[in-house]
Design a protein around this motif. Structure first.
Motif, short mmCIF file in Angstrom:
data_model
loop_
_atom_site.label_atom_id
_atom_site.label_comp_id
_atom_site.label_asym_id
_atom_site.label_seq_id
_atom_site.Cartn_x
_atom_site.Cartn_y
_atom_site.Cartn_z
N LEU A 107 5.15 -8.80 0.73
CA LEU A 107 5.27 -8.89 -0.73
C LEU A 107 4.07 -8.30 -1.45
O LEU A 107 4.21 -7.65 -2.49
N SER A 108 2.89 -8.53 -0.91
CA SER A 108 1.67 -8.04 -1.55
C SER A 108 1.49 -6.54 -1.35
O SER A 108 0.63 -5.94 -1.97
N ARG A 109 2.32 -5.96 -0.50
CA ARG A 109 2.21 -4.56 -0.09
C ARG A 109 0.84 -4.31 0.54
O ARG A 109 0.17 -3.30 0.28
N ASP A 314 0.70 3.34 -7.40
CA ASP A 314 -0.60 3.34 -6.74
C ASP A 314 -1.13 1.92 -6.82
O ASP A 314 -1.68 1.50 -7.84
N ILE A 315 -0.95 1.18 -5.74
CA ILE A 315 -1.34 -0.24 -5.74
C ILE A 315 -2.84 -0.37 -5.50
O ILE A 315 -3.37 0.26 -4.59
N PRO A 316 -3.55 -1.19 -6.30
CA PRO A 316 -3.05 -2.07 -7.37
C PRO A 316 -3.13 -1.47 -8.78
O PRO A 316 -2.74 -2.13 -9.74
N THR A 317 -3.65 -0.24 -8.90
CA THR A 317 -3.94 0.34 -10.21
C THR A 317 -2.72 0.39 -11.13
O THR A 317 -2.80 0.04 -12.32
N TYR A 352 0.91 -9.56 -6.69
CA TYR A 352 -0.33 -10.20 -6.25
C TYR A 352 -1.36 -9.11 -5.99
O TYR A 352 -1.14 -8.21 -5.18
N ASP A 353 -2.50 -9.20 -6.68
CA ASP A 353 -3.58 -8.23 -6.57
C ASP A 353 -4.57 -8.72 -5.52
O ASP A 353 -5.34 -9.65 -5.76
#
Length: 431
Positions: A107-109, A314-317, A352-353
């Motif tokens: 889920l958080s990738r 682009d996780i988390p940006t 979730y960051d």
């Protein structure tokens, strides 16, 4: 009420417990770190730590939910009664793996924070994911795990109350180019004719002229057909319009064109209208904010839902930018050219960051099917068989089935009849 005992309550722990028990299973939940409170509790309860306290329902914990930051984690895929899983938990555990840590990882990738080679558009490639590499991309494994966990809990606690979700279907229409030939302006129209001539696409020249002189409808202008189809099958639909300045990757009709504005307003009378954020806004909050404001001014209501052009995340940006520009729901979590579940779930969840160790107030709605993924299919029947398999597994877990189609492909002729495929999906899989 279900009580969970653990040795430490962390933001990661709270995040994943709420997702599995509250949002997927509909179970009222509380946690405790006090052994005496856990022992006194007479209702259903779970111990989630390294060792059981008594003979209770015990799931042995991995360390992931009690760590901070990113670590190099070795994933070894196993099998749990026909469903892939990982983070083995040992024989004493009621289930053979740590379902909560595994769910958090997906889920958080988590894997998208790890070093990887991005594609030409700066995206995380599906081939880099453990789901793709281990052949479970087309399974919402988190929802399947939750369903099986509930079965185990019901065996132990027959009176456990679960208010599970109902299956739902949502059709999303991407509108990054509302018209193929019309309303493009003189300069762009002349450039288009010149390009068609140099490419010997004489049929397109004929179509252009027919559209210009109103003897033929623009092939991308299929909005009336879409709205009537949604009415026919009582479909929940959303139209994501790109409302951006022209650029190399953003080539919609000018935002100043009154015909384009009228189209958006007319669609908003029948369906939810939201923003397909431009390619140019990817790392530019000011552009994103401007597009949001301008689209809101056209429909005279707030724009709170987003999709990113080309499904660029682009996780988390990306999600931090969406939060800062006051979007509350995002529909970009999926792959353009692969069918399946990028976050291994068909249930909406919050972002979730991991870098900040905080849950952001933006809800992610994962999609399973993007029309461009069907370009590799050879026939309507082959494409429909793929949709049916995804539908069946989502229906099994009472999940949310979201498909992405574009007015562009629906307006093109191909080996697959896009309109026939789309209507087949609406007819057969909306309930």
């Amino acid at each position: 009420m279900l009580l969970i005992y653990t040795h430490k309550i962390t933001p990661r722990f709270s995040f994943v417990m709420k997702q599995i028990f509250n949002r997927i299973l509909g179970i009222e939940l509380e946690y405790t770190v006090k052994v005496e409170d856990f022992i006194k509790h007479s209702g259903p309860k779970i111990t989630y730590t390294k060792l059981p306290l008594q003979n209770e329902f015990f799931i042995r914990s991995n360390d992931l939910l009690f760590e901070q930051g990113i670590n190099d984690i070795q994933i070894k895929i196993q099998d749990w009664e026909g469903v892939p899983c990982f983070f083995t938990a040992g024989e004493r555990s009621a289930i053979p793996f740590d379902i909560f840590s595994a769910s958090f990882y997906l889920l958080s990738r988590y894997e998208e924070y790890l070093p990887h080679v991005k594609d030409i558009h700066g995206r995380f490639p599906p081939s880099e994911s453990i789901a793709y590499q281990n052949n479970f991309l087309e399974l919402p494994v988190i929802d399947l795990w939750a369903k099986k966990l509930l079965e185990k809990l019901k065996e132990r606690f027959p009176d456990l109350i679960s208010n599970k979700n109902n299956y739902s279907y949502t059709s999303i229409i991407d509108v990054t180019t509302s018209h193929c030939y019309a309303h493009k302006g003189i300069a762009r129209s002349i450039a288009g004719v010149f390009l068609d001539l140099t490419s010997l696409r004489l049929k397109r020249i004929g179509e252009r002229v027919s559209v210009w002189f109103n003897s033929k409808e623009d092939p991308y202008n299929n909005f009336t057909w879409l709205i009537n189809l949604h009415k026919k099958y009582t479909i929940k639909s959303m139209f994501f319009f790109q409302f951006a300045t022209y650029s190399a990757y953003d080539k919609n009709v000018s935002v100043n064109n009154n015909n384009f504005k009228f189209l958006i307003k007319s669609v908003s009378d029948y369906s939810t209208v939201a923003l397909c954020a431009s390619y140019s806004s990817f790392h530019n909050k000011e552009i994103l904010k401007k597009e949001k404001k301008n689209l809101s001014a056209v429909i005279n209501r707030p724009v709170n839902y987003s999709r990113l052009r080309y499904n660029r995340i682009d996780i988390p940006t990306t999600y931090r930018n969406l939060v800062e520009t006051e979007f509350t729901k995002d529909f970009t979590m999926g792959y353009t050219h692969e069918i399946g579940f990028r976050a291994s779930t068909c249930t909406p969840f919050y972002f979730y960051d991991i870098n900040l160790e905080v849950q952001h107030p933006i809800k992610i709605y994962p999609f399973a099917i993007h029309d461009y993924a069907f370009l590799k299919n050879k026939s309507l029947q082959e494409a429909d068989a793929k949709v049916k398999s995804i539908y069946q597994v989502i229906k099994k877990v009472n999940g949310s089935f979201i498909t992405i189609f574009s007015n562009e492909l629906l307006g093109e002729e191909n080996k697959i009849s896009w309109k026939n495929l789309y209507e087949t999906i609406l007819k057969n899989y909306h309930v």
